[in-house]
Structure formats: C-alpha cells, structure tokens
Design a protein around this motif. Sequence first.
Motif, PDB file in Angstrom:
ATOM      1  N   GLN A   1       2.040  -0.621  83.086  1.00 61.84           N
ATOM      2  CA  GLN A   1       1.271   0.123  84.509  1.00 61.84           C
ATOM      3  C   GLN A   1       0.311   0.883  83.041  1.00 61.84           C
ATOM      4  OE1 GLN A   1       2.045   2.288  87.430  1.00 61.84           O
ATOM      5  NE2 GLN A   1       0.460   3.007  88.149  1.00 61.84           N
ATOM      6  N   SER A   2       1.274   2.182  82.405  1.00 60.04           N
ATOM      7  CA  SER A   2       0.858   2.933  81.133  1.00 60.04           C
ATOM      8  C   SER A   2      -0.029   2.013  80.411  1.00 60.04           C
ATOM      9  CB  SER A   2       1.963   3.645  80.865  1.00 60.04           C
ATOM     10  OG  SER A   2       2.240   4.212  81.653  1.00 60.04           O
ATOM     11  N   ILE A   3       0.664   0.935  79.478  1.00 59.97           N
ATOM     12  CA  ILE A   3      -0.389   0.310  78.929  1.00 59.97           C
ATOM     13  C   ILE A   3      -1.473  -0.326  79.152  1.00 59.97           C
ATOM     14  CG2 ILE A   3       0.813  -1.453  77.025  1.00 59.97           C
ATOM     15  CD1 ILE A   3       3.473  -1.229  77.343  1.00 59.97           C
TER      16      ILE A   3
ATOM     17  N   VAL B   1      -6.997   0.139  78.398  1.00 58.97           N
ATOM     18  CA  VAL B   1      -8.511   0.186  78.876  1.00 58.97           C
ATOM     19  C   VAL B   1      -8.508   1.669  78.698  1.00 58.97           C
ATOM     20  CG1 VAL B   1      -9.446  -0.066  80.792  1.00 58.97           C
ATOM     21  CG2 VAL B   1      -8.092  -1.675  80.455  1.00 58.97           C
ATOM     22  N   SER B   2      -8.525   2.918  79.303  1.00 60.23           N
ATOM     23  CA  SER B   2      -9.033   4.513  79.135  1.00 60.23           C
ATOM     24  C   SER B   2      -8.987   4.613  77.741  1.00 60.23           C
ATOM     25  CB  SER B   2      -7.860   4.813  80.058  1.00 60.23           C
ATOM     26  OG  SER B   2      -6.686   5.371  79.280  1.00 60.23           O
ATOM     27  N   VAL B   3      -8.367   4.457  76.774  1.00 54.40           N
ATOM     28  CA  VAL B   3      -8.497   4.980  75.640  1.00 54.40           C
ATOM     29  C   VAL B   3      -9.780   4.238  74.664  1.00 54.40           C
ATOM     30  CG1 VAL B   3      -7.733   4.878  73.196  1.00 54.40           C
ATOM     31  CG2 VAL B   3      -5.667   5.870  75.411  1.00 54.40           C
ATOM     32  N   PRO B   4     -10.152   2.701  74.998  1.00 58.94           N
ATOM     33  CA  PRO B   4     -11.436   2.373  74.390  1.00 58.94           C
ATOM     34  C   PRO B   4     -12.867   2.741  75.196  1.00 58.94           C
ATOM     35  CG  PRO B   4      -9.466   0.960  73.880  1.00 58.94           C
ATOM     36  CD  PRO B   4      -9.021   1.695  75.633  1.00 58.94           C
ATOM     37  N   ALA B   5     -12.233   3.483  76.637  1.00 57.08           N
ATOM     38  CA  ALA B   5     -13.673   3.472  77.555  1.00 57.08           C
ATOM     39  C   ALA B   5     -13.772   4.948  77.040  1.00 57.08           C
ATOM     40  CB  ALA B   5     -13.346   3.274  79.023  1.00 57.08           C
ATOM     41  N   ALA B   6     -12.809   5.770  76.781  1.00 54.41           N
ATOM     42  CA  ALA B   6     -13.358   6.884  76.869  1.00 54.41           C
ATOM     43  C   ALA B   6     -13.800   7.508  74.913  1.00 54.41           C
ATOM     44  CB  ALA B   6     -11.893   7.813  76.431  1.00 54.41           C
TER      45      ALA B   6
END
Length: 76
Positions: A23-25, A30-35
């Motif tokens: 779940q963390s991976i 998703v969140s790091v590239p989106a940020a």
Amino acid sequence: MHALATWWDGIELWITGLPFVPQSIVVLLVSVPAAFLLAWAFDGVLAGVLHLLGRDAHAERDTTEVVSDPSITEGS
C-alpha cells in the motif's frame, strides 16, 4: 460524474485492502510524481505571472548589472 466517483471508490478500496508495505509503495509511486508535476506546474505559472509583472529573476539580474556598471558611476 457518478461513473468517476464509482471508479475512484473502487481504487480506494483496492488500495486500502492491500497490506501496509505494498500500500505504501503504490501510494508513493502515485503521490510523488503527482506532487512533482503539480509543483512544476505551479512554478511555471508563478514564473509567468512574475515575468508579466516584471518581478522575475531575469529582470532583477538585469537591474543589478546596470547598477554595478562602473562606467555609469564614474561619469565617463
């Protein structure tokens, strides 16, 4: 809109059903590239607005070069 909400609910349920490490991976993938993309977009918009207002880094650097030019201060 209902179809989008149903799809998003399915994604959320899938992610929350995963064990913690996967779940963390998934969230980080998703969140790091989106940020990063969101920050890059905001940076571009802000740079454009500051350029239109004449308050960007290039305008400040050009002003500093003119002031520090010795031929202007010596009067020759």
